[in-house]
Each structure stands twice: as C-alpha cells, then as structure tokens.
Design a protein around this motif. Structure first.
Motif, short mmCIF file in Angstrom:
data_model
loop_
_atom_site.label_atom_id
_atom_site.label_comp_id
_atom_site.label_asym_id
_atom_site.label_seq_id
_atom_site.Cartn_x
_atom_site.Cartn_y
_atom_site.Cartn_z
N PRO A 91 -2.40 8.31 -9.53
CA PRO A 91 -3.12 7.43 -8.58
C PRO A 91 -4.34 6.78 -9.21
CG PRO A 91 -3.61 9.74 -8.14
CD PRO A 91 -2.60 9.73 -9.25
N HIS B 14 -1.44 -3.44 -18.51
CA HIS B 14 -1.91 -2.41 -17.59
C HIS B 14 -2.84 -1.46 -18.35
CE1 HIS B 14 -2.10 0.61 -14.49
NE2 HIS B 14 -1.44 -0.19 -13.68
N PRO C 203 4.40 6.53 -5.78
CA PRO C 203 3.78 5.51 -4.93
C PRO C 203 2.71 4.67 -5.61
CG PRO C 203 3.08 7.74 -4.28
CD PRO C 203 4.03 7.90 -5.42
N PHE C 204 2.36 4.99 -6.87
CA PHE C 204 1.38 4.20 -7.64
C PHE C 204 2.01 3.86 -8.99
CE2 PHE C 204 -1.01 7.06 -4.82
CZ PHE C 204 -1.74 6.12 -4.09
N TRP D 158 -8.45 -1.43 -6.56
CA TRP D 158 -8.14 -1.36 -7.99
C TRP D 158 -7.96 -2.80 -8.40
CZ3 TRP D 158 -7.16 2.64 -11.53
CH2 TRP D 158 -6.61 2.23 -12.73
N ILE E 157 0.39 -1.67 -5.26
CA ILE E 157 -0.27 -2.65 -4.40
C ILE E 157 -0.37 -4.02 -5.06
CG2 ILE E 157 -2.69 -2.26 -5.11
CD1 ILE E 157 -3.07 -1.92 -1.88
N GLU E 158 -0.30 -4.04 -6.40
CA GLU E 158 -0.44 -5.31 -7.13
C GLU E 158 0.94 -5.89 -7.42
OE1 GLU E 158 -3.00 -7.10 -8.73
OE2 GLU E 158 -4.53 -5.94 -7.68
N GLY F 223 2.32 1.31 -11.07
CA GLY F 223 1.70 0.59 -12.18
C GLY F 223 2.74 -0.19 -12.97
N SER F 224 2.79 0.06 -14.28
CA SER F 224 3.73 -0.69 -15.13
C SER F 224 5.11 -0.04 -15.18
CB SER F 224 3.15 -0.83 -16.53
OG SER F 224 3.04 0.44 -17.13
N GLY F 225 5.36 0.95 -14.33
CA GLY F 225 6.73 1.45 -14.16
C GLY F 225 7.15 2.60 -15.06
N THR F 226 6.19 3.23 -15.74
CA THR F 226 6.51 4.31 -16.67
C THR F 226 7.34 5.42 -16.01
OG1 THR F 226 4.41 3.87 -17.74
CG2 THR F 226 5.47 5.96 -18.28
N VAL G 158 -1.47 3.05 -18.84
CA VAL G 158 -0.04 3.36 -19.01
C VAL G 158 0.12 4.79 -19.56
CG1 VAL G 158 2.09 2.65 -20.15
CG2 VAL G 158 0.39 0.93 -19.50
N ASP H 286 0.83 -1.20 0.00
CA ASP H 286 0.00 0.00 0.00
C ASP H 286 0.87 1.26 0.00
OD1 ASP H 286 -2.52 1.55 0.50
OD2 ASP H 286 -1.38 2.05 2.30
N ALA H 287 0.50 2.21 -0.86
CA ALA H 287 1.30 3.42 -1.07
C ALA H 287 1.56 4.16 0.25
CB ALA H 287 0.57 4.33 -2.05
C1 LIG Z 1 -3.29 4.77 -12.76
S1 LIG Z 1 -2.35 3.39 -12.35
C2 LIG Z 1 -0.66 3.91 -12.62
C3 LIG Z 1 -0.19 3.62 -14.03
C4 LIG Z 1 1.24 4.08 -14.32
N1 LIG Z 1 1.34 5.52 -14.39
C5 LIG Z 1 1.77 3.49 -15.62
O1 LIG Z 1 2.12 4.24 -16.53
O2 LIG Z 1 1.79 2.26 -15.74
C6 LIG Z 1 -2.51 3.35 -10.64
C7 LIG Z 1 -1.84 2.18 -9.94
O3 LIG Z 1 -2.07 2.31 -8.55
C8 LIG Z 1 -2.10 1.02 -7.99
N2 LIG Z 1 -2.76 1.12 -6.67
C9 LIG Z 1 -4.09 1.20 -6.38
N3 LIG Z 1 -4.29 1.34 -5.06
C10 LIG Z 1 -3.05 1.36 -4.49
C11 LIG Z 1 -2.56 1.51 -3.16
N4 LIG Z 1 -3.41 1.66 -2.14
N5 LIG Z 1 -1.23 1.53 -2.95
C12 LIG Z 1 -0.36 1.36 -3.99
N6 LIG Z 1 -0.75 1.20 -5.27
C13 LIG Z 1 -2.07 1.22 -5.52
C14 LIG Z 1 -2.82 0.17 -9.02
O4 LIG Z 1 -2.47 -1.20 -8.91
C15 LIG Z 1 -2.35 0.82 -10.34
O5 LIG Z 1 -1.31 0.07 -10.94
#
Ligand SMILES: C[S@@+](CC[C@H](N)C(=O)[O-])C[C@H]1O[C@@H](n2cnc3c(N)ncnc32)[C@H](O)[C@@H]1O
Length: 307
Positions: free
Chosen positions: A45, A239, A265-266, A56, A288-289, A268-271, A242, A25-26
C-alpha cells in the motif's frame, strides 16, 4: 453494498484471461468483490510519505524531489510527520476490513510497510479480525538518507565563531535515519474454519507450501532480494516503488496454490500480477491511478504471452 449486488469475479473461465485490472479506489473496488472469493491478498500500500495525506501523487513527489536537499523543505521521504503512522493505520483498517471479508477462511493477508509504520499495520490487521502469524522482512541494500545540520547552522543569526563551534560540536552527527535495509510485511491469516486439515479440505487455504525454498533453504521470515533492475521494471516504467517479481512470486507460491485467486488492491506497475501469473494463479488488481493501470496491463500482458 448488499451481497446480491456484488460482482462475481471467480472462477475465471478458460475463455477469459486469468487476470483483470481496474482503476479506482482500493476499498471501493474491494467492496464489489464477493465474500470469500479470494485465496490470497498480497499488497504494497501507499505509505503517505512526506505527510501527503491519503493522496499518492507522483507529480507532487517529483516537484518536491526537484527541491530536495535544500533548506526550507526537507528532502523527499525524510520529513517526519508524527501523524503519518496513525493515518496509515486508519487507512489500513478499512483495507483490512474488506480483505478479511473477501478472503476465504484460512486465507493469508500479506501487506508491506515501513519499519516505522509496521506497528499500525499489524494492529489494523488484528483489529479487523486477522490472526497475525509473523512479520516477514524483505531485506535489500538501501541508500543512506541521514544528513548533517551544518547547512542550517550556517544560516543562523550567530557570530561566525559560534557557528564554527556549534558545527564542530556536531561533527559526525546526522538526522536519526538509519540506512534502510528492511521493509517489514505483516503475515496475517483469516481465522480457519475447523482444523488445518478441515479448512484445507474445504477451502484449499491455511497451509504454506514448504517446498518453496529460498536459495535452497526452508522458507524463512527474512528474505534478502535485490531491488528490481531497470530491465526487470521494463521500458517506460517510472513507478517509484516497484517490488522485485522474484520476491513476490516466492510469497505467492508459499501462501497460495495453483489456480487460486490472488488480489492486490494497490497494484502499481503490476508486479504482483506478473508474479501471480508466473505462479499459475489468477489475479485481480486495482490502482487509483489510471496511468499505472495502463502500465500494469502492459507488463502483465507480456507475461501472459509467455504462457
Ligand atoms: C507502493 S505502490 C505499489 C507498487 C507495486 N507493488 C509495484 O511493484 O509496482 C502503491 C500504489 O497504490 C496506489 N494507490 C494509492 N492510493 C490508492 C487507493 N486509495 N486505491 C487504490 N490504489 C491506490 C498508488 O497509485 C500506487 O501505485
């Protein structure tokens, strides 16, 4: 968590890669970071689409997508939940509260949102103690999602003539959903210590690098950039949201300096990690995933090998 039990995350040594990713969790993971240890927070986020609460979950979304476009459940991303913005605001308050603690004075907090959620994000950042400096608009070519009511009328218990008249009266009318073409980001700044010069001299933060032009022009608050192609996302990247590396790299270069620490802190695919490494910054990412962390690691490792 008391400061003495927080993990030291900077500086990265030459022996260690200048990035790390963790699943969790972030807010919980941010709590483990030291005060004033990060130069830039740039994040995207979750927006709680379809009123899914704080979860999510791509498999839930996929199930909904399979039913999309039919009566009984609105298509994915179209369900209007009046509580969504407030829930997003509460969620982002906790994130902004940790972001302002881990940032160095003068450090920037950049977070994406949606047009109908932006206000809550900006208020959350401001209430956490940030100075809101601007709104940055990422513009792109979006798909229209509005739909007509004909299908619903046809299922109404009315005489056929009445249905036909009602449908005729609504000709051209669709749900009030403009074609999305912008994602607004908040550009907020942790208050500086002293003047711009004093803060820069002490912390290396607080000023933007105006040499970072976009398409030859002085950096502006509207940035047009196409969505990433499948090639840019990389094989096996499923994802759903992205972001384009070029856009994030521009913002990283604009609002931090080489060798500094960027946090997402969010992740995702690491961009944002790819963008940070390409710009010569260190990167800390959380998601979180577990599966996204694995995906992000793979994408970032490819960039790390480029260097
Ligand atoms: C909008 S996406 C980010 C995508 C990223 N910018 C990319 O280019 O791949 C938001 C991410 O937040 C993650 N997420 C959701 N709730 C979360 C939490 N409580 N703590 C950490 N990550 C969380 C989701 O799994 C998701 O991958």
């Amino acid at each position: 968590m008391p400061p003495q039990s927080r993990r030291v995350v900077v500086p990265f040594t030459p022996q260690k890669p200048p990035w790390r990713l963790e699943a969790g969790d972030a807010v919980a993971l941010m709590r483990e970071l030291e005060d004033r240890s990060v130069h830039l927070v740039i994040t995207d986020p979750p927006y709680f689409i379809d009123g899914m609460g704080a979860d999510w979950d791509d498999s839930t979304l996929a199930r909904r997508a399979a039913r999309a476009g039919v009566v009984g459940s609105l298509p994915v991303g179209m369900k209007f939940d009046p509580g969504q913005a407030r829930a997003f605001g509460r969620f982002m308050s906790a994130v902004a509260g940790e972001a302002i603690r881990v940032l160095k004075p003068g450090g920037f907090f950049i977070a994406f949102s949606q047009a109908r959620l932006y206000h809550r994000l900006a208020v959350a950042a401001e209430d956490a103690g940030f100075e809101v400096r601007d709104m940055i608009g990422w513009t792109y070519t979006g798909q229209a999602k509005a739909f007509s009511m004909d299908h619903f009328v046809r299922k109404m218990p009315l005489p056929e003539a009445k249905k036909a008249a009602l449908i005729k009266s609504m000709e051209g009318r669709k749900t009030p959903q403009l074609r999305p073409q912008i994602e607004p980001m908040v550009l907020a700044q942790k208050p500086r210590e002293g003047t711009f010069v004093q803060n820069w001299a002490e912390h290396g933060t607080g000023l933007m690098d105006a040499t970072q032009t976009w398409e030859g022009k002085f950096p502006g608050n509207v940035i047009h950039c196409p969505k990433p192609t499948p090639a840019e996302k990389g094989a096996g990247n499923a994802h759903m949201t992205v972001k384009p590396v070029r856009l994030i790299e521009h913002l990283v270069r604009l609002f931090s300096a080489p060798g500094q620490v960027v946090l997402d802190p969010f992740a995702g695919s690491g961009t944002h990690g790819i963008a940070a490494l390409r710009a010569g910054r260190a990167f800390i990412g959380f998601d979180i995933e577990e599966s996204y962390v694995t995906l992000a690691k793979r994408r970032i490792e490819e960039v790390a090998h480029e260097r």
